[in-house]
Design a protein around this motif. Sequence first.
Motif, PDB file in Angstrom:
ATOM      1  N   ARG A  74       0.872  -1.166  -0.100  1.00 17.46           N
ATOM      2  CA  ARG A  74      -0.107  -0.032  -0.031  1.00 17.46           C
ATOM      3  C   ARG A  74       1.114   1.187   0.078  1.00 17.46           C
ATOM      4  O   ARG A  74       0.492   2.115  -0.695  1.00 17.46           O
ATOM      5  N   LEU A  75       1.873   1.444   0.801  1.00 20.36           N
ATOM      6  CA  LEU A  75       2.769   2.618   0.941  1.00 20.36           C
ATOM      7  C   LEU A  75       3.597   2.528  -0.076  1.00 20.36           C
ATOM      8  O   LEU A  75       4.508   3.828  -0.356  1.00 20.36           O
ATOM      9  N   GLY A  76       4.617   1.539  -0.167  1.00 19.86           N
ATOM     10  CA  GLY A  76       5.732   1.389  -1.289  1.00 19.86           C
ATOM     11  C   GLY A  76       7.056   2.205  -0.555  1.00 19.86           C
ATOM     12  O   GLY A  76       7.827   2.968  -1.095  1.00 19.86           O
ATOM     13  N   LEU A  77       7.092   2.130   0.732  1.00 13.95           N
ATOM     14  CA  LEU A  77       8.251   2.864   1.589  1.00 13.95           C
ATOM     15  C   LEU A  77       9.338   1.777   1.561  1.00 13.95           C
ATOM     16  O   LEU A  77       9.300   0.593   1.632  1.00 13.95           O
ATOM     17  N   LEU A  78      10.395   2.558   1.259  1.00 17.67           N
ATOM     18  CA  LEU A  78      11.821   1.698   1.232  1.00 17.67           C
ATOM     19  C   LEU A  78      12.596   2.395   2.441  1.00 17.67           C
ATOM     20  O   LEU A  78      12.462   3.350   2.829  1.00 17.67           O
ATOM     21  N   PRO A  79      13.312   1.555   2.848  1.00 18.11           N
ATOM     22  CA  PRO A  79      14.514   1.850   4.102  1.00 18.11           C
ATOM     23  C   PRO A  79      15.491   2.924   3.549  1.00 18.11           C
ATOM     24  O   PRO A  79      15.656   2.957   2.363  1.00 18.11           O
ATOM     25  N   LEU A  80      15.832   3.684   4.449  1.00 13.79           N
ATOM     26  CA  LEU A  80      16.777   4.823   4.253  1.00 13.79           C
ATOM     27  C   LEU A  80      18.137   4.295   4.110  1.00 13.79           C
ATOM     28  O   LEU A  80      18.520   3.451   4.775  1.00 13.79           O
ATOM     29  N   LEU A  81      18.758   4.749   3.092  1.00 18.04           N
ATOM     30  CA  LEU A  81      20.165   4.159   2.746  1.00 18.04           C
ATOM     31  C   LEU A  81      21.277   5.271   3.009  1.00 18.04           C
ATOM     32  O   LEU A  81      20.828   6.612   2.814  1.00 18.04           O
ATOM     33  N   PRO A  82      22.268   5.181   3.709  1.00 17.30           N
ATOM     34  CA  PRO A  82      23.334   6.264   3.679  1.00 17.30           C
ATOM     35  C   PRO A  82      23.689   7.057   2.443  1.00 17.30           C
ATOM     36  O   PRO A  82      23.951   8.380   2.384  1.00 17.30           O
ATOM     37  N   ASP A  83      23.548   6.427   1.167  1.00 15.04           N
ATOM     38  CA  ASP A  83      24.031   7.287   0.087  1.00 15.04           C
ATOM     39  C   ASP A  83      22.836   8.126  -0.386  1.00 15.04           C
ATOM     40  O   ASP A  83      22.854   8.781  -1.366  1.00 15.04           O
ATOM     41  N   GLN A  84      21.781   8.095   0.466  1.00 13.56           N
ATOM     42  CA  GLN A  84      20.586   9.050  -0.098  1.00 13.56           C
ATOM     43  C   GLN A  84      20.686  10.544   0.578  1.00 13.56           C
ATOM     44  O   GLN A  84      20.005  11.280   0.317  1.00 13.56           O
TER      45      GLN A  84
END
Length: 117
Positions: A74-84
Motif C-alpha cells: 500500500r505504501l511503497g516505503l523503502l528503508p533509508l540508505l546512507p547514500d540517499q
Amino acid sequence: MRAVLYILTTLSVIGLAFWAYRENYATQQALSDTDDLRAEIRIAHSRLAVLRAEWAYLNRPDRLRDLAELNFERLGLLPLLPDQFGQIDQVTFPPLPDLPLFEITDGVDVSTMEAPE
C-alpha cells in the motif's frame, strides 16, 4: 473641634481597616489561584512526559521498519540508505523573487537628503 477630629480619625481607621481586610482576601485569592495554576502546570508536564515516552516508543526504528515491510504494497516505503543523504551545498534553492522597494517618507524630499556619516 476635637470631637470632629476624633470622628474623622475613627472613620479613617475604620476605612483603612476595611481596605486592608479586602486586600488581604484578594491576596489570599490570588495565592490560591497561583497554587491551582501551578498544580495544573505540574499535571500538564507529567502528561507531556507520558506523551513523549509514548512517541519515543511508537517511533522505534525496528517497529517502523516492520510496519513499512508489512504495508509495503500500500505504501511503497523503502528503508533509508546512507547514500540517499547529501550536502547542503547540493540543494538547489529557488531564486528569490525581485520585489519592488518602496521608501517611506513623510513629506521629505529624498533627493536632497545626505547620507549619514
